[in-house]
Design a protein around this motif. Structure first.
Motif, mmCIF file in Angstrom:
data_model
loop_
_atom_site.group_PDB
_atom_site.id
_atom_site.type_symbol
_atom_site.label_atom_id
_atom_site.label_comp_id
_atom_site.label_asym_id
_atom_site.label_seq_id
_atom_site.Cartn_x
_atom_site.Cartn_y
_atom_site.Cartn_z
ATOM 1 N N UNK A 1 0.415 6.704 4.273
ATOM 2 C CA UNK A 1 0.263 7.137 2.889
ATOM 3 C C UNK A 1 0.621 8.617 2.693
ATOM 4 N N UNK A 2 0.097 9.485 3.527
ATOM 5 C CA UNK A 2 0.382 10.913 3.387
ATOM 6 C C UNK A 2 1.868 11.183 3.530
ATOM 7 N N UNK A 3 2.501 10.585 4.542
ATOM 8 C CA UNK A 3 3.932 10.758 4.772
ATOM 9 C C UNK A 3 4.733 10.319 3.549
ATOM 10 N N UNK A 4 4.366 9.188 2.973
ATOM 11 C CA UNK A 4 5.111 8.658 1.835
ATOM 12 C C UNK A 4 4.948 9.510 0.591
ATOM 13 N N UNK A 5 3.738 10.000 0.391
ATOM 14 C CA UNK A 5 3.536 10.855 -0.772
ATOM 15 C C UNK A 5 4.409 12.100 -0.666
ATOM 16 N N UNK A 6 4.546 12.629 0.528
ATOM 17 C CA UNK A 6 5.401 13.787 0.740
ATOM 18 C C UNK A 6 6.880 13.399 0.566
ATOM 19 N N UNK A 7 7.279 12.251 1.120
ATOM 20 C CA UNK A 7 8.678 11.828 1.074
ATOM 21 C C UNK A 7 9.143 11.476 -0.326
ATOM 22 N N UNK A 8 8.296 10.755 -1.061
ATOM 23 C CA UNK A 8 8.705 10.239 -2.372
ATOM 24 C C UNK A 8 8.181 11.102 -3.518
ATOM 25 N N UNK A 9 7.311 12.039 -3.223
ATOM 26 C CA UNK A 9 6.817 12.936 -4.260
ATOM 27 C C UNK A 9 5.986 12.255 -5.310
ATOM 28 N N UNK A 10 5.396 11.130 -4.961
ATOM 29 C CA UNK A 10 4.607 10.378 -5.928
ATOM 30 C C UNK A 10 3.428 9.779 -5.208
ATOM 31 N N UNK A 11 2.266 9.890 -5.797
ATOM 32 C CA UNK A 11 1.093 9.318 -5.124
ATOM 33 C C UNK A 11 1.142 7.809 -5.210
ATOM 34 N N UNK A 12 0.631 7.181 -4.199
ATOM 35 C CA UNK A 12 0.598 5.732 -4.167
ATOM 36 C C UNK A 12 -0.748 5.307 -4.627
ATOM 37 N N UNK B 1 0.793 -1.225 0.000
ATOM 38 C CA UNK B 1 0.000 0.000 0.000
ATOM 39 C C UNK B 1 0.826 1.274 0.000
ATOM 40 N N UNK B 2 2.119 1.180 0.260
ATOM 41 C CA UNK B 2 2.935 2.390 0.309
ATOM 42 C C UNK B 2 4.378 2.039 -0.031
ATOM 43 N N UNK B 3 5.126 3.069 -0.380
ATOM 44 C CA UNK B 3 6.538 2.858 -0.672
ATOM 45 C C UNK B 3 7.306 2.493 0.602
ATOM 46 N N UNK B 4 6.875 3.005 1.738
ATOM 47 C CA UNK B 4 7.524 2.644 2.999
ATOM 48 C C UNK B 4 7.303 1.164 3.296
ATOM 49 N N UNK B 5 6.091 0.699 3.083
ATOM 50 C CA UNK B 5 5.813 -0.722 3.265
ATOM 51 C C UNK B 5 6.657 -1.548 2.299
ATOM 52 N N UNK B 6 6.762 -1.088 1.063
ATOM 53 C CA UNK B 6 7.566 -1.766 0.048
ATOM 54 C C UNK B 6 9.009 -1.900 0.522
ATOM 55 N N UNK C 1 9.941 -4.911 2.874
ATOM 56 C CA UNK C 1 9.921 -6.288 2.368
ATOM 57 C C UNK C 1 11.371 -6.736 2.209
ATOM 58 N N UNK C 2 11.647 -7.994 2.590
ATOM 59 C CA UNK C 2 13.006 -8.533 2.454
ATOM 60 C C UNK C 2 13.533 -8.288 1.047
ATOM 61 N N UNK C 3 14.739 -7.761 0.965
ATOM 62 C CA UNK C 3 15.391 -7.537 -0.325
ATOM 63 C C UNK C 3 15.231 -6.130 -0.866
ATOM 64 N N UNK C 4 14.408 -5.308 -0.204
ATOM 65 C CA UNK C 4 14.159 -3.953 -0.684
ATOM 66 C C UNK C 4 14.516 -2.943 0.401
ATOM 67 N N UNK C 5 15.579 -2.209 0.188
ATOM 68 C CA UNK C 5 15.949 -1.156 1.135
ATOM 69 C C UNK C 5 15.184 0.113 0.764
ATOM 70 N N UNK C 6 15.132 1.046 1.685
ATOM 71 C CA UNK C 6 14.476 2.318 1.402
ATOM 72 C C UNK C 6 15.187 3.030 0.249
ATOM 73 N N UNK C 7 16.515 2.934 0.217
ATOM 74 C CA UNK C 7 17.283 3.550 -0.859
ATOM 75 C C UNK C 7 16.914 2.940 -2.213
ATOM 76 N N UNK C 8 16.826 1.610 -2.274
ATOM 77 C CA UNK C 8 16.505 0.965 -3.549
ATOM 78 C C UNK C 8 15.087 1.312 -4.003
ATOM 79 N N UNK C 9 14.149 1.297 -3.071
ATOM 80 C CA UNK C 9 12.765 1.635 -3.421
ATOM 81 C C UNK C 9 12.696 3.059 -3.950
ATOM 82 N N UNK C 10 13.430 3.965 -3.346
ATOM 83 C CA UNK C 10 13.440 5.338 -3.833
ATOM 84 C C UNK C 10 14.054 5.408 -5.234
ATOM 85 N N UNK C 11 15.092 4.613 -5.481
ATOM 86 C CA UNK C 11 15.736 4.622 -6.801
ATOM 87 C C UNK C 11 14.806 4.123 -7.903
#
Length: 157
Positions: free
Chosen positions: A146-157, A96-101, A104-114
């Motif tokens: 969701x709101x936090x992630x949209x602000x952090x990643x600049x993309x709606x989920x 449901x969100x990039x933070x949740x993504x 998940x094992x194998x996905x760092x916050x840096x990689x998800x942002x990339x």
């Protein structure tokens, strides 16, 4: 005569605006590729990778509905990441969100942002985990960021 001059001037201004818009889109894509690949020179990347990334940039891959073979063919994920994501979707429903993504094992916050410019969560993630009585506790907690992630990643989920 004056009318023809004005038409020509309007045409030239229109072309300049279109060119500026295309350039801005090209720069945004180039920035997304640089962020993904960690390369400063986009031109140094293989053309097949560039074509794939351009397609994903314009039509992001829905990680909640993509099959394992589609995840693999995207070139964004390792076999471990694919297995981990598929297992997660089976156990918990859609992401449901990039933070949740990123949890998940194998996905760092840096990689998800990339890869965030090349993937989407789609709309079906919001429906998973619901019951006739409303949202389950897990889904309500997962959706709280969701709101936090949209602000952090600049993309709606």
């Amino acid at each position: 005569m004056i009318c023809a001059v004005w038409k020509k001037a309007i045409l030239m201004v229109s072309l300049a605006l279109v060119s500026a818009s295309v350039y801005a889109q090209d720069e945004a894509f180039a920035d997304a590729v640089r962020r993904f690949a960690g390369e400063t020179e986009v031109e140094s990347l293989h053309q097949d990778l560039m074509d794939s990334l351009e397609d994903l940039y314009h039509r992001p891959l829905n990680i909640n509905s993509a099959s394992p073979s589609r995840l693999q063919s995207s070139g964004l994920f390792t076999p471990f990441q694919i297995a981990s994501l598929v297992d997660y979707r089976q156990r918990h429903g859609g992401v449901m969100s990039m933070l949740e993504f990123s949890n998940i094992d194998g996905f760092s916050q840096d990689y998800v942002q990339r890869i965030s410019s090349f993937v989407s969560l789609g709309t079906d993630a919001c429906m998973s985990g619901t019951s006739p009585k409303g949202l389950s506790g897990e889904v309500a907690l997962r959706g709280g960021y969701k709101y936090y992630l949209e602000k952090s990643y600049g993309r709606s989920t």
